[in-house]
Design a protein around this motif. Structure first.
Motif, mmCIF file in Angstrom:
data_model
loop_
_atom_site.group_PDB
_atom_site.id
_atom_site.type_symbol
_atom_site.label_atom_id
_atom_site.label_comp_id
_atom_site.label_asym_id
_atom_site.label_seq_id
_atom_site.Cartn_x
_atom_site.Cartn_y
_atom_site.Cartn_z
ATOM 1 N N TYR A 638 -70.819 58.871 -27.786
ATOM 2 C CA TYR A 638 -70.008 57.658 -27.642
ATOM 3 C C TYR A 638 -70.283 56.689 -28.799
ATOM 4 N N ASP A 643 -67.475 53.889 -29.336
ATOM 5 C CA ASP A 643 -67.384 53.322 -27.988
ATOM 6 C C ASP A 643 -68.773 52.819 -27.604
ATOM 7 N N GLN A 646 -69.763 52.182 -23.762
ATOM 8 C CA GLN A 646 -70.078 53.396 -23.021
ATOM 9 C C GLN A 646 -71.394 54.001 -23.495
#
Length: 915
Positions: A638, A643, A646
């Motif tokens: 992630y 991201d 996350q």
């Protein structure tokens, strides 16, 4: 004992046929599959996955859950997804393996439940100790009987306690019949080809017969039905002759008939010797008081029914014609043996296949036997004569014919086990049975007695070696393997096991030598190539390891282990496509294979395919929701994907599982840093350092944040700590050098750049920055030398020719400066500053037209380049083009910059204009 219901699953086919397994509320799930960790291990069934399905209780109900098996799990021939509730009499299908479900009350007295037996017996479970004497290791169940494999603490031997299902003990008279027929079996005494019955005992008014325990082999096989599909002619003849010897002996002891001869009642010991079992049960079934019985499996269960003369019994596919009329004797046993002999010769196919009692009776009484292209067929045909008077007169006559075939086929005569050889054989088999029960110390005592009797038997040394190995006495195990090999130099399994020992000890050369010998003796054995591949792998000979894994896959393309280990090598070597192929193959064969999704995720991550890596980590978390490494790696994926929220969530989960791992705090600190939350990042780096104050990377990362925050003293402190821990920490020297450079401490900066170059002489960035520092110090020759080093490493390094041009210009070497500016423009023709600098060089050489051209090009690229306008105004002035010079002056003023007043005054005088 409580009265909660339990579930009993009975295996209907394969080597585990008739084995029963109990699942109780509050107990862990029962795993079914081909892998070693499965409680119901069906490694003989290629359609089953390694971890195929679980059976377990949940909220007062029982469920079967498919574990993403490749071929699927079925309930009553309907494929299921996920978990499904089980009902009584459901049939679970897993590939070719089927299990029937019975959900019962363990204290239920209903005579209809086959799992229940009188009084005490129906309460026995695995792990119980009966009267402190018999320790129950596992429970077996057949159509009529229940058998408990036990360790007898009094005699220190393995044994089996056998009794009948509850429905057969409906009266005292039935119990008397059972005891009478059992006494006949006990009366047979000890004989090498018969399962011996030693005594009859009553435990809480339940009769048990105590039998020899015959352990299965390493593949779970212990009856003839496990071997029917691939017997050679010599093997068939050996087993058949041993069977005849056993039956001859039994008839000499005055039995009337066995009555239920079939593959399930012909035991094959681990050393491949026949032993006949279940004497008297068929005769008992004809005498007992019982209403007509129709079992669920007419092909394999003892069948009891009313006949013209009263009552008849037998297993339908094996019954002689006269047996359907209640007649049972040696001649009917010879007919049943003929059916078994036909199956052995026909790879398990039966000569007659009916669907019910009437069909089987018609086939046995009237149908012709299909011809077999086998030297055995003449013997088979005579055994299967419809008229008993046309069959062999006794088993001795059958044996003589078979022995003649054996002599013609092998050139050898087959002798009985007898005398000293028989005594040693009995001790050996007791030792093997104790090994299977995990009683290694007692087993070794029997092996010692066998060796005392016959010190030249390699099998005894081999099996004693296995017992010592299981106890952890590895040196003694190897001594015994050596002895077995000394007696029999082609003892395949001894070389194999000795290789396993050397492998475990880290002596890979010796392990490989033993595996080589085992392969020389038996080149078709899959596991040796796999094991030798593992040894080569551990030794670092990866090419040879791959070759062995390839061979293992060639022999068995459906075994996941070789693919998995080959994938691990490819992954470690950076051959990611091959690694992913192998891991995908493992998933195709065995979707629940441990760690395979995790490792494929690592390969996808290394390939830069973060989406697929995350998908695999998700799958891995389904089966291992508490695995720190999976969350760590998914967080990294992630993170790499951008991201960050996350990623932080996964790092949080990893910290929850293992709050003492310093590196996870470092990773989370990196994620917070990337998010711009530098205070939280520093907090995580602080925590990582608290756990492990000897990790240089964390100091380095924290130093970078302090550097970015302008906290120079703390940055230097952290870089210095990283260097103190790791004196060859290239990046720390480099970044500390950049920091000193920024502060203007050029000598310190150069010292750190020097150290960084000493550690990594192939990094162009350090040379470039050191060149800039030397330039700032006025050491132009050293600056040029560093810039040239950059060009040598990376000829398209950004700004390098530009910097060279500046250095040569400062040195007064205008030609070389222009040459380098030319190269800089060739690399990047859109950089206005290079044109501007080349224009200055041309101006210095007096080449005003070229200078004006370069200034104009710089302005074209950057219309707000005030310095280019200023210098072009000067060049136009020298060329006496005063109008254009004024235009450039006005543009500079328009851009908000000033031109030196002296130049303006000169331009006014020369042009005669005020502006």
């Amino acid at each position: 004992m409580n009265s909660e219901k339990i579930i009993c699953v009975t295996v209907l086919s394969g080597p585990l046929k008739d084995r029963k397994f109990l699942i109780k509320p509050g107990y862990p799930p029962i795993l079914i599959g081909r892998g070693e960790e499965a409680e119901i291990r069906v490694n003989y069934d290629d359609y089953c996955s390694r971890n195929h399905a679980n059976i377990y209780w949940e909220n007062n109900a029982c469920f079967v859950e498919d574990l993403n098996s490749s071929k699927g799990t079925f309930i009553n021939d309907v494929r299921i997804r996920g978990k499904n509730e089980l009902k009584d009499k459901d049939v679970i299908g897993l590939g070719a393996t089927k299990l029937v479900v019975a959900i019962v009350d363990p204290l239920d007295d209903s005579p209809g439940e086959e799992i229940n037996v009188p009084g005490f017996a129906n309460k026995i479970k695995v792990g119980d100790s009966i009267y402190g004497r018999y320790e129950v290791h596992h429970i077996l169940a057949g159509a009529i009987g229940l058998a408990y494999a036990c360790y007898d603490n009094l005699n220190r031997t393995p044994c089996v306690l056998k009794t009948l299902h509850r429905k057969y003990f409906t009266s005292a008279q039935n119990q008397a019949y059972f005891e009478r027929e059992t006494a006949t079996w006990i009366g047979l005494g000890k004989y090498p080809y018969i399962v011996s019955a030693s005594l009859l005992v009553r435990i809480e008014n339940c009769p048990f017969v105590v039998l020899d325990y015959v352990a299965p082999d390493e593949n779970g096989r212990n009856t003839l039905c496990h071997y029917l599909s691939n017997l050679t002619l010599p093997e068939i003849l050996k087993y058949a002759i041993e069977f005849c010897y056993g039956m001859e002996y039994a008839y000499a002891k005055m039995i009337i008939a066995h009555g239920d001869i079939k593959p399930n009642n012909i035991i094959i010991t681990s050393d491949k010797t026949v032993r006949i079992t279940d004497f008297g049960l068929a005769k008992f079934s004809q005498k007992m008081e019982l209403s007509e019985r129709i079992p669920e499996k007419i092909d394999s269960d003892l069948y009891i029914f009313k006949s013209k003369s009263g009552k008849a019994s037998g297993t339908l596919p094996y019954m002689a014609p006269e047996q359907f009329d209640g007649q049972m004797n040696q001649s009917s046993d010879i007919y049943s043996f003929g059916i078994v002999l036909y199956q052995m010769a026909a790879n398990g196919v039966l000569p007659f296949a009916g669907k019910n009692l009437l069909e089987y009776e018609e086939l046995h009484k009237n149908a012709a036997v299909a011809h077999l292209d086998s030297p055995l067929f003449a013997v088979i045909a005579k055994c299967l004569e419809k008229d008993p008077n046309k069959r062999y007169v006794d088993f001795a006559t059958v044996r003589v014919e078979l022995e003649g075939l054996f002599l013609r086929e092998t050139g050898k005569k087959m002798a009985q086990l007898e005398g000293i050889k028989l005594d040693a054989w009995e001790m050996l088999n007791k030792g093997v049975s104790l090994y299977y029960l995990g009683r290694h110390e007692e087993g070794i005592a029997f092996y010692n007695r066998a060796i005392d009797i016959n010190p030249k038997d390699p099998d005894t040394y081999y099996n004693r070696g296995n017992a010592y190995y299981a106890k952890g006495n590895l040196e003694q195990a190897v001594f015994d393997y050596n002895k077995a090999i000394e007696i029999n130099p082609v003892y395949f399994k001894a070389y194999y096991n000795r290789g396993v020992f050397h492998h475990a000890k880290g002596n890979f050369e010796q392990a490989i030598s033993d595996y080589n010998k085992a392969i020389e003796i038996n080149p078709k054995f899959l596991d040796i190539y796999y094991k030798r591949g593992n040894a080569y792998h551990a030794k670092g000979d990866l090419e040879q390891a791959i070759a062995d894994y390839n061979k293992a896959i060639e022999i068995n393309p459906q075994d996941p282990n070789a693919y998995y280990n080959r994938g691990a090598i490819y992954n470690a070597r950076g051959k990611l496509a091959q690694a992913i192929f192998d891991y995908s193959k493992v998933i195709e064969i065995s979707p629940a294979y441990p760690k395979v999704y995790y490792n494929r995720g690592i390969a996808y991550y290394a390939k830069g395919n973060f989406e697929q890596a995350i998908a695999d980590y998700n799958k891995a978390i389904e089966t291992s929701p508490k695995d720190f490494d999976i969350y760590y790696n998914r967080g990294s994926a992630y993170h790499a994907q951008g991201d960050l929220d996350q990623a932080i969530a996964d790092y949080n989960k990893a910290i929850e599982i293992n709050p003492k791992d310093f590196d996870i705090y470092h990773k989370r600190g990196d994620a917070y840093n990337a998010k711009g939350d530098v205070d939280q990042a520093i907090s995580d780096y602080d925590r990582a350092i608290e756990i492990n104050p000897k990790d240089p990377d964390t100091y380095y990362s924290r130093g970078n944040i302090h550097h970015a925050k302008g906290d120079f003293e703390q940055a230097i402190s952290d870089y210095s700590k990283a260097i103190a821990i790791n004196p060859v920490y290239f990046k720390a020297y480099y970044n500390r050098g950049v920091f000193y450079h920024t502060k203007g401490s050029l000598s310190k900066a150069i010292a750190d750049y020097n150290k960084a170059i000493e550690i990594n002489p192939k990094d162009p960035n350090v040379y470039y920055n050191r060149g800039i520092a030397y330039y700032a110090k006025g050491d132009l020759d050293q600056a040029i030398s560093d810039y040239n080093n950059v060009v040598e490493i990376n000829s398209v390094y950004p700004k390098i020719y530009y910097s060279l041009g500046i250095a040569y210009y400062a040195k007064g070497d205008l030609e070389q400066a222009i040459f380098d500016y030319d190269k800089a423009i060739a690399v990047n023709p859109k950089d206005p500053d290079v044109y501007y600098k080349r224009g200055i060089a041309y101006y210095a050489k007096g080449k005003l037209d070229q200078a004006i051209s370069d200034y104009s090009k710089a302005i074209e690229i950057n219309p707000e380049h005030s310095k280019a306008y200023t210098n072009r105004a000067t060049a136009y002035f020298l060329k006496k083009n005063y109008d254009k010079s004024w235009q450039d002056v006005h543009k500079v003023e328009e851009l908000g910059h000033e031109i030196l007043p002296g130049f303006i005054n000169d331009l006014k005088r020369a042009s005669g204009r005020r502006h």
